[in-house]
Design an enzyme around this catalytic site. Structure first.
Site, PDB file in Angstrom:
ATOM      1  N   PHE A 109       1.230  -3.316   4.333  1.00 32.57           N
ATOM      2  CA  PHE A 109       1.579  -4.473   4.677  1.00 32.57           C
ATOM      3  C   PHE A 109       2.808  -5.148   4.362  1.00 32.57           C
ATOM      4  CE2 PHE A 109      -3.000  -6.602   4.757  1.00 32.57           C
ATOM      5  CZ  PHE A 109      -3.553  -5.730   5.623  1.00 32.57           C
TER       6      PHE A 109
ATOM      7  N   LYS B 237      -9.538   8.592   1.769  1.00 31.40           N
ATOM      8  CA  LYS B 237     -10.088   7.419   1.934  1.00 31.40           C
ATOM      9  C   LYS B 237     -11.412   7.255   2.291  1.00 31.40           C
ATOM     10  CE  LYS B 237      -5.653   4.535   2.244  1.00 31.40           C
ATOM     11  NZ  LYS B 237      -4.737   5.678   2.602  1.00 31.40           N
TER      12      LYS B 237
ATOM     13  N   HIS C  98      -9.777   2.752  -0.497  1.00 31.18           N
ATOM     14  CA  HIS C  98      -8.432   2.253  -0.421  1.00 31.18           C
ATOM     15  C   HIS C  98      -8.102   1.390  -1.599  1.00 31.18           C
ATOM     16  CE1 HIS C  98      -4.687   1.124   1.038  1.00 31.18           C
ATOM     17  NE2 HIS C  98      -4.806   0.934   1.948  1.00 31.18           N
TER      18      HIS C  98
ATOM     19  N   GLU D 273      -0.802   6.133  13.106  1.00 32.15           N
ATOM     20  CA  GLU D 273      -0.292   7.132  12.212  1.00 32.15           C
ATOM     21  C   GLU D 273      -0.460   8.289  13.175  1.00 32.15           C
ATOM     22  OE1 GLU D 273      -1.517   8.209   8.373  1.00 32.15           O
ATOM     23  OE2 GLU D 273      -3.485   7.028   8.878  1.00 32.15           O
TER      24      GLU D 273
ATOM     25  N   HIS E 213      -2.457   8.442   5.952  1.00 29.86           N
ATOM     26  CA  HIS E 213      -2.993   7.258   5.255  1.00 29.86           C
ATOM     27  C   HIS E 213      -4.459   6.917   5.638  1.00 29.86           C
ATOM     28  CE1 HIS E 213      -2.368   3.264   3.487  1.00 29.86           C
ATOM     29  NE2 HIS E 213      -2.721   2.594   4.862  1.00 29.86           N
TER      30      HIS E 213
ATOM     31  N   CYS F  63       0.816  -1.082   0.069  1.00 27.22           N
ATOM     32  CA  CYS F  63      -0.036   0.138   0.043  1.00 27.22           C
ATOM     33  C   CYS F  63       0.917   1.164  -0.065  1.00 27.22           C
ATOM     34  CB  CYS F  63      -0.956   0.064   1.272  1.00 27.22           C
ATOM     35  SG  CYS F  63      -2.160  -1.440   1.246  1.00 27.22           S
TER      36      CYS F  63
END
Length: 421
Positions: A405, A341, A346, A320, A309, A169
């Site tokens: 990930f 998002k 996403h 975050e 994010h 990502c």
């Protein structure tokens, strides 16, 4: 002397509209583009919502033969690359092709075509032995991710460095970061860079179902993506692409190019910890932010907006938030933060590039896009997340971040070029 790198062209295909103007209209209007999945019957799955893009390759200018040959993600990339080049006003045919490169990011590459071909060969997955007579002549293209940047390079005539970046990502941030580094070091003068992913396919949906990463809020798709909200329960899968033309600053100025923003800092780190787990202190993301700001020669107080994010999972949002506090100190509480998002979902490897596009447009318009569906903040997420409605705000410097990930943590600083100077 390190060469300055600027963005002079943008191409976008995203849920909620076609092109850059419609993309920004969706974001600045706080409109969500999530809906019940229409590409296949989603009823067997835990999460049945997604942010789909309305895209017809032939209407977008590809020939029927190109549409047959290219996976959907590749189609997105090629169309966006062409749009970015046109937007830049650059005549690539007048340049030395060996000084023009491509850097493309994707997390799952041709997953859409691979699954389709497997189902064709196996009788819908019923047969253990597949029938090679039904094999697509383009199967090699779907198996090898590097075909994606190769197609973009062929389309724009780039014969310099061409690369595929697949860091999950953070791919969309890292592909642009790689392109910036190539221009800075003198390996290229012009780069077409960005990312594309079209993961709304049964196997990908099933994979995220298995680890309960996506939201099961199927009764109200438009409200399903809720970053930083206390009621969030997973992210909304999406598709999309964004491509940019990156140039050396002096060259762009000489030709009178439209300069959207300068990429002044970039860094990526790994937590070397867990495939999906994140440490709550946000240390690795904070380190990426620190290095990106140092490269920008910018104090943390220079950051006017953080494009988070903001996936809508409790683990990520808290991670975050801690990273912003750790890296920006008290200024984190005075800085608007938001997650696009919440509106466009996403799109895995593509989202980092879409977030760069959103950050650049925030600089252009002096507007911070909102975090849609944010009604009740998680007490552990106590920063200014710009809920529901866009905000007029002076934006000269944007910090945009990504988390993926595998433990990838990336950060990029974008600045108004005059302010950066």
């Amino acid at each position: 002397m390190t060469r300055r790198v600027v963005i002079t062209g943008i191409g976008v295909r995203a849920p909620g509209g076609k092109g850059v103007k419609e993309f920004w209209s969706t974001l600045s209007g706080g409109r969500t583009a999530t809906r019940r999945i229409t590409f296949f019957d989603p009823s067997p799955y835990r999460s049945q919502v997604a942010a789909e893009a309305d895209f017809d390759p032939v209407v977008e200018g590809l020939t029927a033969a190109e549409a047959d040959r290219m996976d959907r993600a590749t189609q997105f990339a090629v169309v966006c690359a062409d749009e970015a080049v046109q937007d830049s006003g650059l005549d690539l045919t007048a340049l030395d092709p060996y000084r023009v490169g491509v850097s493309l990011g994707s997390a799952v590459a041709a997953a859409t075509s691979l699954e389709r071909e497997y189902l064709n060969l196996s009788g819908g997955g019923r047969n253990w032995e597949v029938d090679p007579a039904g094999l697509s002549p383009y199967m090699f293209d779907y198996m090898v991710p590097s075909v994606m940047p190769a197609e973009v390079a062929w389309a724009v005539g780039a014969e310099g460095p061409v690369a595929m970046v697949s860091n999950g990502c953070t791919s969309g941030l890292d592909s642009v970061g790689h392109a910036v580094q190539l221009i800075r070091e003198g390996s290229a003068d012009t780069m077409v860079a960005g990312a594309s992913d079209t993961p709304i396919t049964p196997i990908v949906v099933a994979c995220f179902d298995a680890i309960k990463a996506t939201t099961p809020r199927n009764d109200a798709p438009e409200e399903a993506s809720r970053p930083f909200d206390g009621s969030r329960n997973g992210f909304v899968l999406a598709e999309g692409a964004a491509m940019f033309v990156l140039e050396e600053y002096d060259s762009a100025k000489r030709r009178g190019a439209p300069i959207y923003a300068e990429v002044t800092g970039y860094a990526t780190r790994s937590n070397a910890f867990h495939m999906t787990g994140l440490k709550p202190d946000g240390r690795e993301m904070a380190e990426a932010i620190r290095v990106a700001l140092n490269e920008s020669r910018a104090d943390p107080t220079a950051v006017d907006y953080i494009n988070a994010h903001g996936s809508g999972t409790k683990q990520n949002d808290r991670h975050e938030t801690a990273a912003f506090k750790r890296s920006l100190g008290p200024h984190a509480y005075a800085t608007p933060v938001s997650s696009i998002k919440s509106m466009v979902g996403h799109s895995l490897g593509a989202i980092g590039s879409l977030e760069i596009a959103a950050s650049v447009l925030a600089i252009q318009h002096d507007v911070v896009p909102p975090t849609a569906n944010l009604h009740i903040s998680d007490p552990e997420c106590d920063l200014d997340y710009v809920p529901i409605t866009a905000r007029e705000h002076r934006v000269d410097t944007v910090l945009t971040v990504g988390s993926g990930f595998g433990g990838f943590q990336s950060a990029m600083v974008l600045r108004d070029p005059e302010e950066a100077a």
